[in-house]
Scaffold this motif. Structure first.
Motif, PDB file in Angstrom:
ATOM      1  N   GLU A  78       0.849  -1.183   0.000  1.00  0.00           N
ATOM      2  CA  GLU A  78       0.000   0.000   0.000  1.00  0.00           C
ATOM      3  C   GLU A  78       0.890   1.240   0.000  1.00  0.00           C
ATOM      4  N   MET A  79       0.735   2.061  -1.045  1.00  0.00           N
ATOM      5  CA  MET A  79       1.459   3.319  -1.073  1.00  0.00           C
ATOM      6  C   MET A  79       0.552   4.380  -0.450  1.00  0.00           C
ATOM      7  N   SER A  80       1.118   5.224   0.371  1.00  0.00           N
ATOM      8  CA  SER A  80       0.305   6.236   1.038  1.00  0.00           C
ATOM      9  C   SER A  80      -0.241   7.223   0.011  1.00  0.00           C
ATOM     10  N   GLU A  81      -1.420   7.742   0.316  1.00  0.00           N
ATOM     11  CA  GLU A  81      -2.045   8.743  -0.546  1.00  0.00           C
ATOM     12  C   GLU A  81      -1.179  10.005  -0.515  1.00  0.00           C
ATOM     13  N   ASP A 102      -4.759  13.439  -7.458  1.00  0.00           N
ATOM     14  CA  ASP A 102      -5.909  12.627  -7.860  1.00  0.00           C
ATOM     15  C   ASP A 102      -5.469  11.196  -8.162  1.00  0.00           C
ATOM     16  N   LEU A 103      -4.303  11.054  -8.774  1.00  0.00           N
ATOM     17  CA  LEU A 103      -3.761   9.740  -9.105  1.00  0.00           C
ATOM     18  C   LEU A 103      -2.976   9.175  -7.931  1.00  0.00           C
ATOM     19  N   LYS A 104      -2.966   7.865  -7.817  1.00  0.00           N
ATOM     20  CA  LYS A 104      -2.054   7.195  -6.899  1.00  0.00           C
ATOM     21  C   LYS A 104      -0.690   7.146  -7.580  1.00  0.00           C
ATOM     22  N   ALA A 105       0.354   6.954  -6.812  1.00  0.00           N
ATOM     23  CA  ALA A 105       1.705   6.855  -7.381  1.00  0.00           C
ATOM     24  C   ALA A 105       1.776   5.700  -8.375  1.00  0.00           C
ATOM     25  N   SER A 106       1.116   4.580  -8.065  1.00  0.00           N
ATOM     26  CA  SER A 106       1.134   3.427  -8.970  1.00  0.00           C
ATOM     27  C   SER A 106       0.447   3.752 -10.291  1.00  0.00           C
ATOM     28  N   GLN A 127       1.806  22.135  -6.843  1.00  0.00           N
ATOM     29  CA  GLN A 127       1.554  23.417  -7.504  1.00  0.00           C
ATOM     30  C   GLN A 127       1.284  23.228  -8.999  1.00  0.00           C
ATOM     31  N   ALA A 128       2.062  22.385  -9.654  1.00  0.00           N
ATOM     32  CA  ALA A 128       1.898  22.151 -11.089  1.00  0.00           C
ATOM     33  C   ALA A 128       0.834  21.089 -11.370  1.00  0.00           C
ATOM     34  N   ASP A 129       0.364  20.401 -10.325  1.00  0.00           N
ATOM     35  CA  ASP A 129      -0.629  19.336 -10.440  1.00  0.00           C
ATOM     36  C   ASP A 129      -0.182  18.270 -11.451  1.00  0.00           C
ATOM     37  N   GLN A 130       1.059  17.773 -11.230  1.00  0.00           N
ATOM     38  CA  GLN A 130       1.611  16.774 -12.142  1.00  0.00           C
ATOM     39  C   GLN A 130       2.620  15.898 -11.420  1.00  0.00           C
ATOM     40  N   TRP A 131       2.838  14.724 -11.994  1.00  0.00           N
ATOM     41  CA  TRP A 131       3.818  13.765 -11.503  1.00  0.00           C
ATOM     42  C   TRP A 131       5.049  13.815 -12.395  1.00  0.00           C
ATOM     43  N   THR A 132       6.216  13.733 -11.794  1.00  0.00           N
ATOM     44  CA  THR A 132       7.458  13.574 -12.536  1.00  0.00           C
ATOM     45  C   THR A 132       7.914  12.138 -12.341  1.00  0.00           C
ATOM     46  N   VAL A 133       8.114  11.452 -13.457  1.00  0.00           N
ATOM     47  CA  VAL A 133       8.562  10.062 -13.406  1.00  0.00           C
ATOM     48  C   VAL A 133       9.875   9.989 -14.170  1.00  0.00           C
TER      49      VAL A 133
END
Length: 176
Positions: free
Chosen positions: A112-115, A120-124, A150-156
């Motif tokens: 379980e990855m923490s929220e 809005d998205l989970k890390a997975s 702030q940017a409302d985005q994930w960096t992968v």
């Protein structure tokens, strides 16, 4: 002399009684049984690819030592969509020492990855989206998985394993 004999007898009886109370191992041992001790998983990491009931589990990159970690194709994984999830794997039998390693799953458990606050998205889900866009000819390992509120985005940021050692970075919009 009598005191030494009594003392020796007491020590001997204590040793015999201590040995009688020792736990024995059993072939019927079930690690999933209530009250059973947890056995450490054989591997933990992110599922970076899936082929029917086989999943490719890759440990994340270690920033401090730049160690690449492990990659393992695990067969007989439970049905379902596993890409992007962080899992622990217990192996049934031997592990083939190829690259990537190969083994049969005894048990696969999603961690379980923490929220992430504000996401809005989970890390997975963010990782799964990034992997769907990535060229997965080479084995990729997670180097960075971060949410920018702030940017409302994930960096992968992913790094290729093996000889090429290339890097791949993408931005995933935080929307379902």
């Amino acid at each position: 002399m009598k005191k030494e004999w009594v003392f020796g007898t007491v020590i001997g009886i204590s040793l015999v009684l201590g040995a009688c109370g020792a736990a024995s191992t059993s072939d019927d041992y079930d690690p999933n049984e209530a009250g059973a001790e947890d056995i450490e998983p054989d591997m933990a990491g992110f599922v970076m690819d899936q082929d029917e009931n086989r999943i490719l589990v890759v440990t994340p990159m270690d920033e401090e030592t730049a160690k690449e970690g492990r990659a393992m194709w695990v067969s007989e994984a439970p049905e379902g969509l596993w890409i992007g999830k962080q899992v622990e794997v217990w192996v049934d039998g031997a592990i083939a020492e190829s690259f990537p390693e190969q083994a049969t799953a005894e048990r696969v458990q999603e961690l379980e990855m923490s929220e992430v606050e504000g996401a809005d998205l989970k890390a997975s889900e963010a990782l799964s989206t990034a992997l769907s866009e990535a060229d997965r000819e080479n084995i990729l390992a997670v180097e960075l998985l971060a949410f920018d509120q702030q940017a409302d985005q994930w960096t992968v940021k992913l790094k290729e394993r093996g000889d090429s050692q290339g890097e791949w970075k993408t931005i995933v919009k935080d929307e379902k």
